[in-house]
Design a protein around this motif. Structure first.
Motif, PDB file in Angstrom:
ATOM      1  N   LEU A  55      89.817   9.334  43.560  1.00 44.05           N
ATOM      2  CA  LEU A  55      88.558   8.604  43.667  1.00 44.05           C
ATOM      3  C   LEU A  55      88.679   7.673  44.870  1.00 44.05           C
ATOM      4  N   THR A  56      88.021   8.050  45.945  1.00 40.55           N
ATOM      5  CA  THR A  56      88.044   7.231  47.156  1.00 40.55           C
ATOM      6  C   THR A  56      86.616   6.950  47.591  1.00 40.55           C
ATOM      7  N   ARG A  57      86.450   5.802  48.191  1.00 43.52           N
ATOM      8  CA  ARG A  57      85.125   5.436  48.699  1.00 43.52           C
ATOM      9  C   ARG A  57      84.836   6.269  49.941  1.00 43.52           C
ATOM     10  N   GLN A  58      83.666   6.892  49.946  1.00 43.29           N
ATOM     11  CA  GLN A  58      83.259   7.725  51.062  1.00 43.29           C
ATOM     12  C   GLN A  58      82.803   6.843  52.230  1.00 43.29           C
ATOM     13  N   PRO A  59      82.893   7.337  53.473  1.00 40.66           N
ATOM     14  CA  PRO A  59      82.575   6.501  54.638  1.00 40.66           C
ATOM     15  C   PRO A  59      81.188   5.851  54.601  1.00 40.66           C
ATOM     16  N   SER A  60      80.187   6.546  54.101  1.00 36.85           N
ATOM     17  CA  SER A  60      78.840   5.975  54.088  1.00 36.85           C
ATOM     18  C   SER A  60      78.459   5.384  52.731  1.00 36.85           C
ATOM     19  N   GLU A  61      79.395   5.303  51.807  1.00 37.72           N
ATOM     20  CA  GLU A  61      79.123   4.822  50.455  1.00 37.72           C
ATOM     21  C   GLU A  61      79.215   3.300  50.390  1.00 37.72           C
ATOM     22  N   THR A  62      78.228   2.672  49.779  1.00 38.95           N
ATOM     23  CA  THR A  62      78.274   1.214  49.632  1.00 38.95           C
ATOM     24  C   THR A  62      79.282   0.827  48.555  1.00 38.95           C
ATOM     25  N   ALA A  63      79.703  -0.424  48.589  1.00 39.55           N
ATOM     26  CA  ALA A  63      80.635  -0.917  47.567  1.00 39.55           C
ATOM     27  C   ALA A  63      80.008  -0.786  46.188  1.00 39.55           C
ATOM     28  N   ARG A  64      78.723  -1.044  46.100  1.00 43.70           N
ATOM     29  CA  ARG A  64      78.026  -0.948  44.808  1.00 43.70           C
ATOM     30  C   ARG A  64      78.011   0.489  44.290  1.00 43.70           C
ATOM     31  N   ALA A  65      77.686   1.445  45.177  1.00 39.32           N
ATOM     32  CA  ALA A  65      77.643   2.847  44.760  1.00 39.32           C
ATOM     33  C   ALA A  65      79.026   3.323  44.326  1.00 39.32           C
ATOM     34  N   PHE A  66      80.058   2.881  45.043  1.00 36.15           N
ATOM     35  CA  PHE A  66      81.424   3.265  44.684  1.00 36.15           C
ATOM     36  C   PHE A  66      81.805   2.671  43.327  1.00 36.15           C
ATOM     37  N   ALA A  67      81.439   1.417  43.105  1.00 38.73           N
ATOM     38  CA  ALA A  67      81.735   0.780  41.814  1.00 38.73           C
ATOM     39  C   ALA A  67      80.993   1.495  40.680  1.00 38.73           C
ATOM     40  N   GLU A  68      79.761   1.936  40.933  1.00 42.06           N
ATOM     41  CA  GLU A  68      78.998   2.680  39.921  1.00 42.06           C
ATOM     42  C   GLU A  68      79.654   4.021  39.610  1.00 42.06           C
ATOM     43  N   ARG A  69      80.151   4.688  40.648  1.00 42.15           N
ATOM     44  CA  ARG A  69      80.834   5.965  40.444  1.00 42.15           C
ATOM     45  C   ARG A  69      82.109   5.785  39.631  1.00 42.15           C
ATOM     46  N   ALA A  70      82.852   4.725  39.919  1.00 45.20           N
ATOM     47  CA  ALA A  70      84.083   4.450  39.165  1.00 45.20           C
ATOM     48  C   ALA A  70      83.751   4.114  37.709  1.00 45.20           C
ATOM     49  N   ALA A  71      82.686   3.339  37.497  1.00 41.81           N
ATOM     50  CA  ALA A  71      82.269   2.995  36.134  1.00 41.81           C
ATOM     51  C   ALA A  71      81.831   4.251  35.382  1.00 41.81           C
ATOM     52  N   TYR A  72      81.126   5.146  36.075  1.00 39.66           N
ATOM     53  CA  TYR A  72      80.708   6.417  35.467  1.00 39.66           C
ATOM     54  C   TYR A  72      81.930   7.189  34.965  1.00 39.66           C
ATOM     55  N   LEU A  73      82.969   7.268  35.800  1.00 37.07           N
ATOM     56  CA  LEU A  73      84.179   7.991  35.391  1.00 37.07           C
ATOM     57  C   LEU A  73      84.823   7.347  34.175  1.00 37.07           C
ATOM     58  N   ARG A  74      84.926   6.030  34.162  1.00 40.77           N
ATOM     59  CA  ARG A  74      85.529   5.335  33.009  1.00 40.77           C
ATOM     60  C   ARG A  74      84.734   5.599  31.740  1.00 40.77           C
ATOM     61  N   GLU A  75      83.398   5.500  31.841  1.00 40.99           N
ATOM     62  CA  GLU A  75      82.544   5.657  30.661  1.00 40.99           C
ATOM     63  C   GLU A  75      82.495   7.108  30.181  1.00 40.99           C
ATOM     64  N   ARG A  76      82.445   8.045  31.104  1.00 41.87           N
ATOM     65  CA  ARG A  76      82.287   9.454  30.725  1.00 41.87           C
ATOM     66  C   ARG A  76      83.616  10.101  30.314  1.00 41.87           C
ATOM     67  N   PHE A  77      84.699   9.753  31.016  1.00 43.91           N
ATOM     68  CA  PHE A  77      85.963  10.456  30.806  1.00 43.91           C
ATOM     69  C   PHE A  77      87.090   9.578  30.275  1.00 43.91           C
ATOM     70  N   GLY A  78      86.912   8.281  30.229  1.00 42.30           N
ATOM     71  CA  GLY A  78      87.974   7.404  29.743  1.00 42.30           C
ATOM     72  C   GLY A  78      89.048   7.169  30.788  1.00 42.30           C
ATOM     73  N   PRO A  79      90.292   6.972  30.344  1.00 40.42           N
ATOM     74  CA  PRO A  79      91.373   6.694  31.301  1.00 40.42           C
ATOM     75  C   PRO A  79      91.632   7.880  32.224  1.00 40.42           C
ATOM     76  N   PRO A  80      92.206   7.627  33.396  1.00 44.79           N
ATOM     77  CA  PRO A  80      92.494   8.723  34.327  1.00 44.79           C
ATOM     78  C   PRO A  80      93.405   9.777  33.680  1.00 44.79           C
ATOM     79  N   PRO A  81      93.146  11.042  33.944  1.00 49.00           N
ATOM     80  CA  PRO A  81      93.988  12.089  33.374  1.00 49.00           C
ATOM     81  C   PRO A  81      95.333  12.158  34.088  1.00 49.00           C
ATOM     82  N   ALA A  82      96.336  12.650  33.395  1.00 48.93           N
ATOM     83  CA  ALA A  82      97.656  12.836  34.004  1.00 48.93           C
ATOM     84  C   ALA A  82      97.673  14.110  34.846  1.00 48.93           C
ATOM     85  N   ASP A  83      96.826  15.069  34.488  1.00 48.37           N
ATOM     86  CA  ASP A  83      96.758  16.350  35.178  1.00 48.37           C
ATOM     87  C   ASP A  83      96.043  16.190  36.523  1.00 48.37           C
TER      88      ASP A  83
END
Length: 110
Positions: free
Chosen positions: A26-54
């Motif tokens: 999960l990396t911030r894309q060059p044209s992605e705002t800090a807010r959009a990146f934070a929303e994407r990270a929150a989406y992953l936490r809410e939808r999938f929980g903790p990061p997978p080991a795989d």
């Protein structure tokens, strides 16, 4: 004339959201705002929980976060299976580039 310290204090500047905790692929894309990146990270936490080991699952989750964000912000469409896994797009009418551009113009975005 009297002045008060409260009157002289500058207004607080709006703060950017704090950076999300690290997550594989999960990396911030060059044209992605800090807010959009934070929303994407929150989406992953809410939808999938903790990061997978795989590693493969981590890559897929990062890709699905982009599907979700592009669908949400730009009206992009993806194959039904990808939209279903990302939790977006089901039952939405297809958007065209012209419709998106017209909506952005109506909002005053450039």
């Amino acid at each position: 004339l009297h002045s008060t310290a409260a009157a002289a204090a500058p207004a607080a500047a709006p703060r950017s959201p704090p950076p999300p905790p690290p997550r594989p692929y999960l990396t911030r894309q060059p044209s992605e705002t800090a807010r959009a990146f934070a929303e994407r990270a929150a989406y992953l936490r809410e939808r999938f929980g903790p990061p997978p080991a795989d590693e493969l699952a981590a890559m897929r989750q990062a890709a699905l976060s982009m599907v979700w964000q592009n669908s949400r912000q730009l009206g992009c469409r993806y194959p039904a299976g990808a939209e279903e896994r990302a939790g977006c797009g089901a039952g939405r009418p297809l958007a065209t580039g012209a419709a998106i551009e017209g909506e952005m113009r109506a909002r005053g975005a450039r």
